[in-house]
Design a protein around this motif. Structure first.
Motif, mmCIF file in Angstrom:
data_model
loop_
_atom_site.group_PDB
_atom_site.id
_atom_site.type_symbol
_atom_site.label_atom_id
_atom_site.label_comp_id
_atom_site.label_asym_id
_atom_site.label_seq_id
_atom_site.Cartn_x
_atom_site.Cartn_y
_atom_site.Cartn_z
ATOM 1 N N UNK A 1 6.620 -4.257 -4.887
ATOM 2 C CA UNK A 1 7.450 -3.562 -3.682
ATOM 3 C C UNK A 1 7.300 -2.299 -3.940
ATOM 4 N N UNK A 2 7.235 -1.571 -5.149
ATOM 5 C CA UNK A 2 7.149 0.010 -5.076
ATOM 6 C C UNK A 2 5.637 0.297 -4.644
ATOM 7 N N UNK A 3 4.557 -0.525 -5.191
ATOM 8 C CA UNK A 3 3.427 -0.144 -4.632
ATOM 9 C C UNK A 3 3.233 -0.384 -3.027
ATOM 10 N N UNK A 4 3.997 -1.494 -2.689
ATOM 11 C CA UNK A 4 3.733 -1.727 -1.265
ATOM 12 C C UNK A 4 4.437 -0.664 -0.497
ATOM 13 N N UNK A 5 5.671 -0.055 -1.024
ATOM 14 C CA UNK A 5 6.377 0.956 -0.118
ATOM 15 C C UNK A 5 5.444 2.394 -0.100
ATOM 16 N N UNK A 6 4.592 2.458 -1.186
ATOM 17 C CA UNK A 6 3.770 3.606 -1.086
ATOM 18 C C UNK A 6 2.643 3.348 -0.192
ATOM 19 N N UNK A 7 2.146 2.177 -0.097
ATOM 20 C CA UNK A 7 0.988 1.914 0.739
ATOM 21 C C UNK A 7 1.662 2.172 2.392
ATOM 22 N N UNK A 8 2.945 2.020 2.568
ATOM 23 C CA UNK A 8 3.352 2.216 3.838
ATOM 24 C C UNK A 8 3.076 3.451 4.315
ATOM 25 N N UNK A 9 3.007 4.493 3.463
ATOM 26 C CA UNK A 9 2.633 5.764 3.860
ATOM 27 C C UNK A 9 1.146 6.268 4.256
ATOM 28 N N UNK A 10 0.390 4.888 4.085
ATOM 29 C CA UNK A 10 -1.053 5.086 4.194
ATOM 30 C C UNK A 10 -1.754 6.209 3.263
ATOM 31 N N UNK A 11 -1.609 6.168 2.000
ATOM 32 C CA UNK A 11 -2.162 7.278 1.231
ATOM 33 C C UNK A 11 -3.771 7.228 1.099
ATOM 34 N N UNK A 12 -4.016 8.487 0.827
ATOM 35 C CA UNK A 12 -5.408 8.867 0.787
ATOM 36 C C UNK A 12 -5.739 8.857 -0.876
ATOM 37 N N UNK A 13 -4.764 9.256 -1.505
ATOM 38 C CA UNK A 13 -4.706 9.166 -3.018
ATOM 39 C C UNK A 13 -3.515 8.537 -3.439
ATOM 40 N N UNK A 14 -3.407 7.461 -4.206
ATOM 41 C CA UNK A 14 -2.297 6.696 -4.674
ATOM 42 C C UNK A 14 -2.448 6.946 -6.436
ATOM 43 N N UNK A 15 -1.343 7.519 -6.894
ATOM 44 C CA UNK A 15 -1.089 7.989 -8.214
ATOM 45 C C UNK A 15 -0.053 6.830 -8.544
ATOM 46 N N UNK A 16 -0.219 6.197 -9.771
ATOM 47 C CA UNK A 16 0.636 5.397 -10.433
ATOM 48 C C UNK A 16 1.110 5.585 -11.680
ATOM 49 N N UNK A 17 2.248 5.641 -12.132
ATOM 50 C CA UNK A 17 2.896 5.736 -13.601
ATOM 51 C C UNK A 17 3.300 4.578 -14.052
ATOM 52 N N UNK A 18 2.236 4.025 -14.978
ATOM 53 C CA UNK A 18 2.509 3.030 -15.842
ATOM 54 C C UNK A 18 2.986 1.728 -15.090
ATOM 55 N N UNK A 19 2.334 1.249 -14.084
ATOM 56 C CA UNK A 19 2.764 0.296 -13.334
ATOM 57 C C UNK A 19 2.897 -1.081 -13.863
ATOM 58 N N UNK A 20 2.342 -1.218 -14.930
ATOM 59 C CA UNK A 20 2.312 -2.456 -15.764
ATOM 60 C C UNK A 20 3.367 -2.616 -17.163
ATOM 61 N N UNK A 21 4.077 -1.238 -16.969
ATOM 62 C CA UNK A 21 5.112 -1.123 -18.121
ATOM 63 C C UNK A 21 6.213 -2.474 -17.986
ATOM 64 N N UNK A 22 6.324 -2.949 -19.410
ATOM 65 C CA UNK A 22 7.349 -4.131 -19.326
ATOM 66 C C UNK A 22 7.022 -5.342 -18.547
ATOM 67 N N UNK A 23 5.688 -5.557 -18.133
ATOM 68 C CA UNK A 23 5.508 -6.709 -17.329
ATOM 69 C C UNK A 23 4.744 -7.596 -18.165
ATOM 70 N N UNK A 24 4.619 -8.899 -17.848
ATOM 71 C CA UNK A 24 3.803 -10.038 -18.608
ATOM 72 C C UNK A 24 2.397 -9.573 -18.450
#
Ligand code: ADP
Ligand code: ADP
Length: 226
Positions: free
Chosen positions: A144-167
């Motif tokens: 959802x956090x990534x989906x929300x970022x994509x709603x802004x139609x980014x040209x550069x997407x920066x992500x801070x440890x999206x895999x943290x705490x996930x299986x």
């Protein structure tokens, strides 16, 4: 012309020099990761690039100096950060959270079309669209956090440890979706503290340690798996 250039970007919290003068670039359409342990300065670097924390140095975007541009101005240029902790509105629905990400939308442009694009990438969000963000699993919240970022139609997407705490399997699913976005031309700057996640898709990897870049590797040197 690179998509983004960080030039001698540096930031401190009081006496703590969290980020020493650091320079890196992401080319148009490139997937770059920064690998470093907890406390290395990864979040500080992304926050400084977004002007969410005071920093010295310069930032250029598609050749233009945007150092003086505000956080919101940078977002409007197409630089979007998915922060650690995700910053979702827990009591709002998936759909509402997504719509709140579309603040760069032009008058007359369809929010629904953007929603459909996000649902195509993350079908699980479509199944959950009426549920509150806080009722989602950790992996779904990251989607959802990534989906929300994509709603802004980014040209550069920066992500801070999206895999943290996930299986690992869920983290891999999310990273592979980032790979799909990158193949469609989106520039990505990902920071991770675990090598398997950092190396999965990147063609270039910077290693950050104690607030400074200590190495830059090409994926061929680190054994990529694609
Ligand atoms: P990483 O994202 O690589 O884990 P951070 O950028 O969060 O690293 O932190 C870099 C350094 O700055 C660490 O020493 C951390 O303790 C310190 N730091 C981070 N945020 C703050 C803050 N708000 N106030 C003081 N020190 C901070
Ligand atoms: P405000 O000062 O309006 O309460 P913020 O200081 O958090 O809110 O952010 C100001 C603007 O910066 C937001 O409206 C949004 O456009 C943008 N923004 C904030 N955080 C981010 C982020 N992580 N990524 C992209 N844009 C952001």
């Amino acid at each position: 012309t690179p998509l983004i250039e960080l030039v001698d970007l540096a930031a401190a919290y009081g006496q703590v020099q969290a980020l020493k003068p650091t320079s890196l670039t992401v080319a148009e359409g490139e997937f770059v990761t920064v690998l470093g342990p907890n406390g290395a300065g990864k979040s500080t670097m992304l926050r400084a690039a977004m002007r969410l924390t005071p920093a010295s140095g310069r930032v250029r975007f598609r050749g233009r100096d945007i150092t003086r541009l505000s956080t919101h101005g940078r977002a409007r240029e197409g630089i979007i950060l998915v922060q650690e902790g995700r910053g979702l509105f827990g009591q709002m629905s998936v759909r509402e959270n997504l719509i709140l990400g579309a603040y760069t939308i032009a008058a007359g442009e369809s929010v629904e079309a953007r929603l459909e694009e996000v649902f195509r990438l993350f079908p699980r969000l479509k199944e959950r669209f009426g549920q509150t963000a806080s009722s989602l699993s950790g992996g779904e919240q990251q989607m959802l956090a990534i989906g929300r970022a994509l709603m802004a139609k980014p040209k550069l997407l920066m992500l801070d440890e999206p895999s943290l705490g996930l299986a690992p399997r869920v983290a891999a699913e999310i990273l592979d979706t980032l790979g799909t976005l990158n193949r469609d031309g989106l520039g990505i700057l990902l920071v991770e503290q675990k090598a398997p996640q950092a190396l999965r898709l990147a063609k270039r990897v910077y290693v950050l340690s104690l607030g400074g870049i200590v190495a830059e590797l090409a994926a061929s040197e680190v054994g990529s798996h694609h």
